[in-house]
Design a protein around this motif. Structure first.
Motif, PDB file in Angstrom:
ATOM      1  N   PRO A 128      49.787  34.218  41.692  1.00 37.95           N
ATOM      2  CA  PRO A 128      49.699  32.752  41.777  1.00 37.95           C
ATOM      3  C   PRO A 128      48.730  32.136  40.780  1.00 37.95           C
ATOM      4  CG  PRO A 128      49.602  33.761  43.952  1.00 37.95           C
ATOM      5  CD  PRO A 128      49.486  34.872  42.975  1.00 37.95           C
ATOM      6  N   LYS A 129      47.629  32.831  40.486  1.00 33.96           N
ATOM      7  CA  LYS A 129      46.610  32.287  39.597  1.00 33.96           C
ATOM      8  C   LYS A 129      46.351  33.273  38.453  1.00 33.96           C
ATOM      9  CE  LYS A 129      44.322  29.593  43.218  1.00 33.96           C
ATOM     10  NZ  LYS A 129      43.050  29.326  43.936  1.00 33.96           N
ATOM     11  N   PRO A 130      47.030  33.110  37.330  1.00 31.47           N
ATOM     12  CA  PRO A 130      46.852  34.027  36.202  1.00 31.47           C
ATOM     13  C   PRO A 130      45.415  34.051  35.713  1.00 31.47           C
ATOM     14  CG  PRO A 130      48.801  32.663  35.906  1.00 31.47           C
ATOM     15  CD  PRO A 130      48.047  32.093  37.072  1.00 31.47           C
ATOM     16  N   LEU A 131      45.060  35.161  35.074  1.00 35.57           N
ATOM     17  CA  LEU A 131      43.692  35.372  34.642  1.00 35.57           C
ATOM     18  C   LEU A 131      43.704  36.081  33.294  1.00 35.57           C
ATOM     19  CD1 LEU A 131      40.706  35.153  35.743  1.00 35.57           C
ATOM     20  CD2 LEU A 131      40.984  37.510  36.514  1.00 35.57           C
ATOM     21  N   TYR A 133      43.886  43.379  40.650  1.00 36.48           N
ATOM     22  CA  TYR A 133      43.759  41.928  40.502  1.00 36.48           C
ATOM     23  C   TYR A 133      42.710  41.354  41.449  1.00 36.48           C
ATOM     24  CZ  TYR A 133      44.992  36.959  40.738  1.00 36.48           C
ATOM     25  OH  TYR A 133      44.952  35.597  40.746  1.00 36.48           O
ATOM     26  N   ARG A 163      39.309  39.443  40.314  1.00 35.05           N
ATOM     27  CA  ARG A 163      39.081  38.079  40.791  1.00 35.05           C
ATOM     28  C   ARG A 163      37.734  37.952  41.517  1.00 35.05           C
ATOM     29  NH1 ARG A 163      40.760  33.275  39.024  1.00 35.05           N
ATOM     30  NH2 ARG A 163      42.969  33.260  38.589  1.00 35.05           N
TER      31      ARG A 163
END
Length: 416
Positions: free
Chosen positions: A43-46, A197, A201
């Motif tokens: 959902p939240k690319p990094l 991931y 994060r």
């Protein structure tokens, strides 16, 4: 009477994809293994700089049946241990007494990748259950247990989790068992596969990671630099075979270096803020146990994570120990090239320290073209490797969250 302890084997999973020799030569050249980490299907690319062992093929290194019984951190640990075991010449039949040979292994996070897969299976993919092998794949002692089983080591099977000092603590405790006569051989080191991931994060949320705004990823890790911006996460593994000196000599083993001292302390002040006094205690313990005079120490492989508080605290501790002689002590932070592999890092840095003594060559700190005034006072190795300095003894420092400090003191193999 305390026993002397020899290093007779080294092994690792290198982020460059080659063997231990190739890895060290790249360290001497100041090459960086840091690359960009970009997430997909989340959902939240990094996007952050990290060090990944992208070329590590567990099936090729271990075979499909064995590789299938382990999470990635244990696979890397096993591969490094097998390499070190072979170099030590212990793979020959009858080469050792299994009841006098054991394992001491470090890992900060263990099988985080198997737990993340389980979360995805249950909550994102709607599966009814996770794999029934998840517990044994993910447990922190999976690597040490698998190494003991594969090599037939019956003396001890120990696992250490003290954050970023895990591998150094494991090596130090393995050293202690041999020194006290409780074992003749110990396979020791550490492994971590932290680039899941959720883990990345979590570290990013602490705001201590190097940001993804460097010109190139290779420039992201800058220990002791005036404009350092944080640490670079990594994965990896390294192993050392430690052996009773007389036992190694009797069987004609290659002696790469001597592990002569181990110091451990706890800052007992703060979970994430380092303290000079605790580090000083660990350094002095290692030197005192090794009976190494200050003027014999020519190199320190620094913990050097490139954080704002950590780097100057370590320099202050070293200056407290070495006093007026500090300016003559060479120092470098190899994390500038191989990143911070959490519980594995102490083993990677111990391996580098052994090879620095053996080859009389000290790797530089990469990217260090402007030293922070708070980090001056020692002989920073920058740009090119320092060769031919005749270093007789060296330290490898590991200082961790939770206030755990572990320092290893090595001598050149030909010291006596």
């Amino acid at each position: 009477m305390p026993r002397r302890v020899a290093v007779t084997g080294l092994g690792m999973v290198s982020p460059f994809g080659g063997d231990t020799h190739d890895f060290f030569q790249r360290m001497l050249r100041g090459e960086s293994a840091v690359r960009w980490y970009e997430t997909q299907d989340v959902p939240k690319p990094l996007a952050l700089p990290v060090v990944r062992c992208a070329e590590f093929d567990a099936v090729a290194r271990l075979g499909k049946p064995l590789a299938g019984t382990m999470d990635r951190f244990a696979q890397m640990g096993m591969a490094s241990a097998l390499e070190a075991w072979k170099q030590a010449g212990l793979d020959a039949e009858g080469a050792f007494d299994p009841w006098m040979a054991g394992v001491a292994w470090g890992s900060a996070l263990g099988g985080v990748q198997v737990y993340e897969r389980g979360y995805r299976d249950l909550w994102l993919n709607g599966q009814a259950r996770v794999s029934p092998s998840s517990v044994v794949l993910g447990m922190n002692n999976a690597a040490s247990s698998q190494i003991a089983i594969q090599l037939g080591l019956g003396n001890s099977c120990l696992s250490y989790t003290v954050a970023c000092a895990s591998a150094s603590a494991a090596i130090g405790e393995a050293f202690t068992r041999i020194r006290n006569g409780q074992a003749k051989i110990m396979v020791t080191g550490g492994s971590d596969a932290t680039l899941a991931y959720s883990v990345v994060r979590a570290w990013d949320a602490m705001r201590i990671l190097a940001p993804g705004d460097a010109t190139t990823a290779a420039e992201a890790s800058r220990p002791f630099h005036a404009r350092r911006a944080g640490l670079v996460l990594a994965e990896g593994a390294a192993a050392l075979v430690l052996e009773d000196w007389d036992h190694a000599m009797a069987r004609g083993a290659p002696i790469l270096a001597e592990l002569a001292g181990y110091g451990a302390s706890c800052d007992h002040q703060h979970l994430v803020r380092p303290a000079r006094e605790g580090q000083v205690q660990a350094i002095r313990q290692a030197l005192d146990q090794a009976e190494i005079p200050l003027d014999a120490v020519g190199y320190v492989n620094a913990h050097g994570t490139a954080t704002r508080e950590g780097d100057p605290t370590e320099i202050a501790a070293l200056k407290s120990v070495f006093g007026a002689r500090a300016a003559a002590v060479a120092i470098s932070a190899s994390k500038s090239m191989h990143g911070h592999a959490m519980g594995a890092t102490g083993a990677i840095e111990a391996l580098i320290t052994v090879l620095a003594l053996q080859q009389d060559a000290i790797p530089p700190t990469a990217n260090l073209d402007e030293i922070d005034p708070q980090c001056t006072g020692l002989r920073h190795v920058t740009g090119e490797a320092l060769r031919g300095s005749g270093v007789e003894a060296a330290l490898s420092n590991s200082f961790a969250f939770g206030g755990s400090n572990a320092v290893l003191a090595f001598r050149r193999a030909n010291h006596f």
